[in-house]
Design an enzyme around this catalytic site. Structure first.
Site, PDB file in Angstrom:
ATOM      1  N   HIS A 270       2.285  -0.806  -2.973  1.00 10.27           N
ATOM      2  CA  HIS A 270       1.141   0.198  -2.404  1.00 10.27           C
ATOM      3  C   HIS A 270       1.687   1.571  -2.695  1.00 10.27           C
ATOM      4  CE1 HIS A 270      -1.418   2.166   0.448  1.00 10.27           C
ATOM      5  NE2 HIS A 270      -2.088   1.132   0.634  1.00 10.27           N
TER       6      HIS A 270
ATOM      7  N   ASP B 150       8.562  -2.198   3.273  1.00  8.21           N
ATOM      8  CA  ASP B 150       7.142  -1.890   3.718  1.00  8.21           C
ATOM      9  C   ASP B 150       6.642  -3.070   4.410  1.00  8.21           C
ATOM     10  OD1 ASP B 150       4.607  -1.415   3.753  1.00  8.21           O
ATOM     11  OD2 ASP B 150       4.403  -0.645   1.960  1.00  8.21           O
TER      12      ASP B 150
ATOM     13  N   GLN C 195       2.050  -5.150   6.025  1.00 12.89           N
ATOM     14  CA  GLN C 195       1.151  -6.437   5.710  1.00 12.89           C
ATOM     15  C   GLN C 195       1.840  -7.613   6.592  1.00 12.89           C
ATOM     16  OE1 GLN C 195      -1.891  -6.391   5.442  1.00 12.89           O
ATOM     17  NE2 GLN C 195      -2.331  -4.345   4.175  1.00 12.89           N
TER      18      GLN C 195
ATOM     19  N   LYS D  43      -2.796  -1.776  12.060  1.00 18.12           N
ATOM     20  CA  LYS D  43      -2.975  -3.230  11.242  1.00 18.12           C
ATOM     21  C   LYS D  43      -2.710  -4.432  12.107  1.00 18.12           C
ATOM     22  CE  LYS D  43      -2.236  -1.332   6.591  1.00 18.12           C
ATOM     23  NZ  LYS D  43      -3.494  -1.385   6.134  1.00 18.12           N
TER      24      LYS D  43
ATOM     25  N   CYS E 225      -5.454   0.829  -3.274  1.00 18.72           N
ATOM     26  CA  CYS E 225      -4.195   1.605  -3.430  1.00 18.72           C
ATOM     27  C   CYS E 225      -3.233   0.875  -4.269  1.00 18.72           C
ATOM     28  CB  CYS E 225      -3.927   2.092  -1.979  1.00 18.72           C
ATOM     29  SG  CYS E 225      -5.061   2.734  -1.159  1.00 18.72           S
TER      30      CYS E 225
HETATM   31  N1  C6P Z   1      -3.055  -0.511   3.066  1.00 26.33           N
HETATM   32  C1  C6P Z   1      -5.403  -1.727   2.602  1.00 26.33           C
HETATM   33  O1  C6P Z   1      -6.518  -1.972   2.688  1.00 26.33           O
HETATM   34  P1  C6P Z   1      -1.238   3.481   6.284  1.00 26.33           P
HETATM   35  O2  C6P Z   1      -2.428   3.806   5.472  1.00 26.33           O
HETATM   36  O3  C6P Z   1      -0.030   4.474   6.504  1.00 26.33           O
HETATM   37  O4  C6P Z   1      -1.531   2.551   7.778  1.00 26.33           O
HETATM   38  O5  C6P Z   1      -0.669   2.312   5.515  1.00 26.33           O
HETATM   39  C2  C6P Z   1      -0.554   2.327   4.121  1.00 26.33           C
HETATM   40  C3  C6P Z   1       0.185   0.838   3.459  1.00 26.33           C
HETATM   41  C4  C6P Z   1       1.431   0.623   3.229  1.00 26.33           C
HETATM   42  N2  C6P Z   1       1.880  -0.540   2.385  1.00 26.33           N
HETATM   43  C5  C6P Z   1       1.061  -1.302   2.454  1.00 26.33           C
HETATM   44  C6  C6P Z   1       1.527  -2.697   1.867  1.00 26.33           C
HETATM   45  C7  C6P Z   1      -0.295  -1.434   2.722  1.00 26.33           C
HETATM   46  O6  C6P Z   1      -1.140  -2.487   2.873  1.00 26.33           O
HETATM   47  C8  C6P Z   1      -0.698  -0.061   3.375  1.00 26.33           C
HETATM   48  C9  C6P Z   1      -2.356  -0.006   3.651  1.00 26.33           C
HETATM   49  C10 C6P Z   1      -4.587  -0.611   3.353  1.00 26.33           C
HETATM   50  O7  C6P Z   1      -4.747  -2.713   1.954  1.00 26.33           O
HETATM   51  C11 C6P Z   1      -5.126   0.841   3.230  1.00 26.33           C
HETATM   52  S1  C6P Z   1      -5.159   1.122   1.551  1.00 26.33           S
END
Ligand code: C6P
Length: 427
Positions: A140, A217, A220, A243, A383
């Site tokens: 991401h 990371d 997910q 999430k 992203c």
């Molecule tokens: N992905 C998606 O629709 P934040 O925005 O900080 O809570 O998370 C960022 C982020 C980092 N790593 C991974 C693997 C992610 O999936 C995400 C967030 C969302 O896939 C929003 S772009």
């Protein structure tokens, strides 16, 4: 992943219908017109953010109505109440990921901030020109850009472990890519597009053997499967509350205590200091050192309530339900005569994320036509522009599940896609 995290089971066998009663938003009907009550919401955008059960919403109302004050500041009853709840949420999180100590659990604003904290604080202190940061081709932007910025500041090099055409890490390439210049491996536990569940234990073992630290990371993965940071032996792990049924505006950075202890603070301000003089300051101890300013008090308490809820349902039951939904989604999509291409591996190798393209319809058209039927999916690059480029597409449609989704909803998704294809052919 082995774990010592205690989880209890909800009603056995797992019953998403009874669980759905806890989520007011899942009762929504949309697109109502005169004489028509509209269609039920089918929410399949859970990788972007999940919905909240009444128990979490009520915990936020309770804090604001009965317990709210700033934390770690006031010498008064209300501040003590608020501080106790905030620290209780930290303890619940510690147990949930099986961290060894509360000092290793830092409240952040989300995964993005957690990774930026490590890149700025640990990165600036430990990485120099010529060193290497190893990422993967499926990251991401939140796990790419902070490392590019570190490279701009220090002159280090960012490299990427390749992936196969079906979206799995080429693990065989890892030994060669790990060199004595590799300072950090930063990798996603589960891809937000491919759904691939990466072999973290093997990656971490090899990285440590090469003398590199590892950041996971876990945006997910933590919401969907058991996580044990001690069994994993990762050095850092970041995830987001929104999430996993929690409020937005709160996340967690886990770090091994000896690493966090040695790192300089990321942001400066109130709370993160022991002492301030006119010519300088001394940092506070962990975890306060990394929680400058007024922290996300109420979101953190709400995250604690979300963790209670997840523990009650049980992470194993959650994972099993999502596996069922993923299999069903593959089946439904394969049944369509639309030139469907799945991005990512076979269902057995992935979490509840199904991204795809169709020969006949662009991803944005898919999402728009599905919305007419009440089905919410995401379309675009999610992203992950470099990943989409690697796969030779500019955009994909993505259905992503949580345990409150049902197989009947996946069937609605399939029917709505069939209808979308008919509409599109007529145009
Ligand atoms: N992905 C998606 O629709 P934040 O925005 O900080 O809570 O998370 C960022 C982020 C980092 N790593 C991974 C693997 C992610 O999936 C995400 C967030 C969302 O896939 C929003 S772009």
């Amino acid at each position: 992943m082995a774990t010592a995290v205690p989880t209890t089971s909800h009603a056995v066998p797992f019953d998403p219908e009874s669980i759905r009663g806890d989520f007011p938003i899942l009762q929504t009907r949309l697109h109502a017109t005169d004489g028509n009550s509209g269609v039920p919401l089918v929410y399949l955008d859970n990788a972007a953010t999940t919905q909240r059960p009444r128990q979490v919403i009520q915990s936020l109302v309770d804090v604001y109505e009965k317990h709210y004050a700033n934390v770690h500041r006031g010498i008064h009853w209300l501040s003590d109440q608020s501080t106790d709840l905030y620290e209780e949420a930290r303890e619940k999180t510690r147990v949930f990921i099986n961290a060894a100590a509360r000092e290793e659990v830092i409240f952040s604003y989300g995964t993005t901030e957690g990774i930026n904290l490590v890149a700025r604080s640990w990165g600036d202190a430990n990485v120099k020109a010529g060193d290497e940061i190893l990422l993967s081709e499926m990251e991401h932007h939140a796990n790419l850009v902070p490392w590019f910025q570190l490279a701009e500041r220090t002159g280090c090099k960012v490299r990427h472990l390749p992936i196969t055409d079906d979206g799995q890490l080429v693990l065989d390439a890892l030994p060669k890519m790990l060199t004595d210049r590799t300072k950090l491996v930063a990798v996603t536990a589960v891809s937000n597009v491919l759904g691939t569940i990466n072999p973290l234990p093997e990656i971490i073992r090899q990285a440590h053997a090469a003398g590199a630290k590892v950041l996971v990371d876990a945006a997910q993965s933590v919401p969907h499967m058991r996580t044990d940071v001690q069994a994993l032996d990762c050095d850092f792990l970041a995830f987001s509350g929104h999430k996993m049924l929690g409020p937005s505006g709160v996340g967690i950075l886990y770090g091994k205590r000896e690493l966090l202890d040695a790192m300089p603070p990321f942001l400066g301000g109130g709370s993160m200091i022991r002492r301030v003089r006119l010519d300088g300051f001394e940092s506070a101890d962990l975890p306060a050192k990394f929680e400058a300013g007024t922290p996300p008090i109420v979101p953190a308490i709400g995250l604690g309530a979300a963790i209670d809820y997840l523990n009650q349902v049980g992470l194993d039951a959650i994972h099993a339900q999502e596996t069922l939904l993923t299999l069903k989604a593959h089946e439904v999509l394969e049944g369509l005569d639309a030139g469907v291409r799945f991005l990512g591996p076979e269902p057995a190798k992935k979490a509840g994320i199904v991204s795809f393209t169709m020969k006949t319809m662009h991803a944005h058209d898919i999402a728009q036509l599905l919305d007419r039927a009440g089905v919410a999916v995401r379309a675009g690059h999610h992203c992950t522009m470099p990943l989409h480029k690697r796969l030779g597409v500019t955009a994909s449609a993505r259905a992503s599940f949580y345990f409150y989704n049902t197989t009947a909803e996946v069937e609605t998704f399939g029917r709505a896609l069939g209808e979308a294809l008919r509409i599109f052919k007529r145009k």
